[in-house]
Design a protein around this motif. Structure first.
Motif, short mmCIF file in Angstrom:
data_model
loop_
_atom_site.label_atom_id
_atom_site.label_comp_id
_atom_site.label_asym_id
_atom_site.label_seq_id
_atom_site.Cartn_x
_atom_site.Cartn_y
_atom_site.Cartn_z
N VAL A 30 -1.65 -7.86 7.27
CA VAL A 30 -0.88 -7.27 6.16
C VAL A 30 0.39 -8.11 5.94
N GLY A 31 0.94 -8.06 4.74
CA GLY A 31 2.22 -8.73 4.47
C GLY A 31 3.37 -7.73 4.59
N VAL A 32 4.40 -8.11 5.34
CA VAL A 32 5.65 -7.32 5.35
C VAL A 32 6.76 -8.30 5.00
N HIS A 33 7.19 -8.27 3.76
CA HIS A 33 8.11 -9.29 3.26
C HIS A 33 9.53 -8.74 3.23
N PHE A 34 10.28 -9.11 4.29
CA PHE A 34 11.69 -8.72 4.35
C PHE A 34 12.50 -9.71 3.52
N PHE A 35 13.72 -9.34 3.19
CA PHE A 35 14.57 -10.20 2.35
C PHE A 35 15.78 -10.68 3.15
N ASN A 36 16.42 -11.70 2.67
CA ASN A 36 17.44 -12.44 3.40
C ASN A 36 18.85 -12.13 2.86
N PRO A 37 19.81 -11.73 3.69
CA PRO A 37 19.75 -11.52 5.12
C PRO A 37 19.12 -10.17 5.48
N VAL A 38 18.23 -10.21 6.46
CA VAL A 38 17.42 -9.01 6.76
C VAL A 38 18.28 -7.78 7.10
N PRO A 39 19.34 -7.92 7.90
CA PRO A 39 20.09 -6.70 8.23
C PRO A 39 20.78 -6.07 7.01
N VAL A 40 20.97 -6.86 5.95
CA VAL A 40 21.73 -6.36 4.79
C VAL A 40 20.81 -5.88 3.65
N MET A 41 19.76 -6.64 3.37
CA MET A 41 18.96 -6.33 2.18
C MET A 41 18.10 -5.08 2.43
N LYS A 42 18.04 -4.23 1.39
CA LYS A 42 17.50 -2.88 1.63
C LYS A 42 15.98 -2.76 1.46
N LEU A 43 15.35 -3.85 0.97
CA LEU A 43 13.92 -3.72 0.63
C LEU A 43 13.00 -4.44 1.62
N CYS A 44 11.81 -3.90 1.76
CA CYS A 44 10.70 -4.64 2.38
C CYS A 44 9.49 -4.47 1.45
N GLU A 45 8.97 -5.61 0.99
CA GLU A 45 7.80 -5.59 0.09
C GLU A 45 6.55 -5.65 0.98
N VAL A 46 5.68 -4.66 0.85
CA VAL A 46 4.49 -4.62 1.69
C VAL A 46 3.29 -5.05 0.84
N ILE A 47 2.46 -5.96 1.42
CA ILE A 47 1.37 -6.55 0.64
C ILE A 47 0.05 -6.39 1.37
N PRO A 48 -0.85 -5.54 0.85
CA PRO A 48 -2.19 -5.48 1.44
C PRO A 48 -3.03 -6.66 0.93
N GLY A 49 -3.76 -7.32 1.82
CA GLY A 49 -4.77 -8.27 1.37
C GLY A 49 -5.99 -7.48 0.92
N LEU A 50 -7.01 -8.18 0.43
CA LEU A 50 -8.21 -7.46 -0.03
C LEU A 50 -8.85 -6.68 1.12
N GLN A 51 -8.70 -7.20 2.36
CA GLN A 51 -9.39 -6.58 3.49
C GLN A 51 -8.53 -5.58 4.25
N THR A 52 -7.23 -5.49 3.96
CA THR A 52 -6.31 -4.66 4.78
C THR A 52 -6.75 -3.19 4.79
N SER A 53 -6.79 -2.60 5.99
CA SER A 53 -7.19 -1.19 6.07
C SER A 53 -6.02 -0.28 5.72
N GLU A 54 -6.34 0.95 5.36
CA GLU A 54 -5.31 1.95 5.03
C GLU A 54 -4.38 2.18 6.23
N VAL A 55 -4.99 2.25 7.43
CA VAL A 55 -4.19 2.52 8.64
C VAL A 55 -3.18 1.39 8.84
#
Ligand SMILES: NC(=O)c1ccc[n+]([C@@H]2O[C@H](COP(=O)([O-])OP(=O)(O)OC[C@H]3O[C@@H](n4cnc5c(N)ncnc54)[C@H](O)[C@@H]3O)[C@@H](O)[C@H]2O)c1
Length: 320
Positions: free
Chosen positions: A173-198
């Motif tokens: 799975v993709g977990v895309h944190f932003f820079n600088p990580v301790p400051v930026m409030k978002l994490c973009e989560v990216i499922p690939g075609l095969q990523t399971s729900e769990v």
């Protein structure tokens, strides 16, 4: 949703250090293993982390005890420490050590290059427990492709189409944190075609525990964030290249005219020019759309080794 007990972070650059810090300090993951192929990056990164923690304590944002406990949960893993428990010249001793220490989630934050990340995912799939979540902090590279590499790591008897292959790809799975990580409030989560729900839910729970809001993007080159941001930064570099305006005026226009906290050239320096170029190339190669062609100047600056803030010089800021 259960959080990891033993998180591994691969790559101790600006993003890996930030992710290890929020995982330990905010999510309170009991053990955070930090691996980089270059041990000097770990030393440099942990020194930087100590400064960040000391600053938080002096501002009253974190108690001294919490800072000390967070730092104590982070263990560095180097190729030499790993190979001492296995055989010499063991290229993947580090991955075996992460597996032996019971790593149940990984966030890979190594350099933005497909061949590097594919090699890491092959090694992880081979050496970690079959239930471990394998996440990447990539800014642009296909999660579906990385999941395919993970399956290849299981060896030639496992195919992407059989149950074991599908189950392995399902935990990427993709977990895309932003820079600088301790400051930026978002994490973009990216499922690939095969990523399971769990896997997707475990990734989201981890991001939330690290103190982030979550957005979700489909697995397209650059995802939502960089499909929008990088062409903008690339255009700003092209404006500089063509002499449309000076470096200062380009940044000032966006800061004061559009309310951006940083001008685009300053932001490119901050992200790292090698990372910006790699993302822009992924956008271009992944879409074959000429609107994504990287600026020639950006390529030349990376050729020169001028990478921005991380190489110690603020490149566009010092660009005449
Ligand atoms: N810089 C940003 O603003 C930003 C933001 C979001 C996501 N990202 C992504 O995060 C990742 C890391 O970016 P960064 O800015 O921290 O880069 P960086 O150049 O600061 O650090 C990369 C680290 O990876 C290590 N590395 C390279 N190959 C490795 C390998 N095979 N095994 C272990 N370690 C290896 C390097 O030694 C280096 O310490 C990239 O995928 C990037 O696209 C970056």
């Amino acid at each position: 949703m259960a959080l990891p007990r033993v998180l591994s972070v691969i790559g101790a650059g600006q993003m890996g250090i930030g992710i290890a810090l929020v995982a330990s300090l905010r999510a309170k993951i009991p053990t955070v293993l930090l691996y980089d192929r270059d041990p000097s990056q770990i030393t440099k990164g942990l020194e930087f982390m100590d400064k960040l923690l000391a600053k938080d304590v002096s501002k009253g944002k974190t108690s001294e005890d919490d800072a000390k406990a967070a730092r104590g949960r982070i263990i560095s893993i180097t190729s030499s420490s790993a190979s001492s428990s296995t055989s010499n010249n063991d290229e993947f001793g580090w991955a075996r050590e992460l597996g032996e220490r019971g790593s149940d989630m990984v966030v890979e934050a190594a350099s933005e290059r497909l061949s590097i990340k594919e090699g890491i995912f092959r090694a992880l799939a081979k050496n970690l427990s079959k239930d471990a979540v394998l996440a990447s902090n990539t800014s642009s590279i296909s999660i579906t492709k990385l999941a395919g590499a993970a399956v290849e790591g299981l060896g030639s008897t496992i195919s992407k189409a059989n149950e074991e292959g599908k189950s392995c790809a399902g935990r990427v799975v993709g977990v895309h944190f932003f820079n600088p990580v301790p400051v930026m409030k978002l994490c973009e989560v990216i499922p690939g075609l095969q990523t399971s729900e769990v896997t997707l839910e475990r990734a989201k729970a981890f991001a939330v525990a690290c103190g982030k809001e979550v957005s979700t993007s489909k697995d397209v080159p650059g995802f939502v964030s960089n499909a929008l941001l990088m062409p903008f930064l690339n255009e700003a570099i092209m404006c500089l290249e063509s002499g449309t305006a000076t470096r200062d005026d380009i940044d000032k226009t966006l800061r004061l005219g559009m309310g951006h906290p940083m001008g685009p050239l300053q932001l490119a320096d901050f992200i790292g020019l090698d990372t910006c170029l790699a993302i822009q190339e992924t956008l271009y190669e992944g879409t074959r759309d000429s609107k994504y062609r990287p600026s020639v100047l950006l390529g030349r600056m990376v050729d020169a080794g001028w990478l921005g803030k991380k190489s110690g010089v603020v490149e566009f800021i010092s660009f005449a």
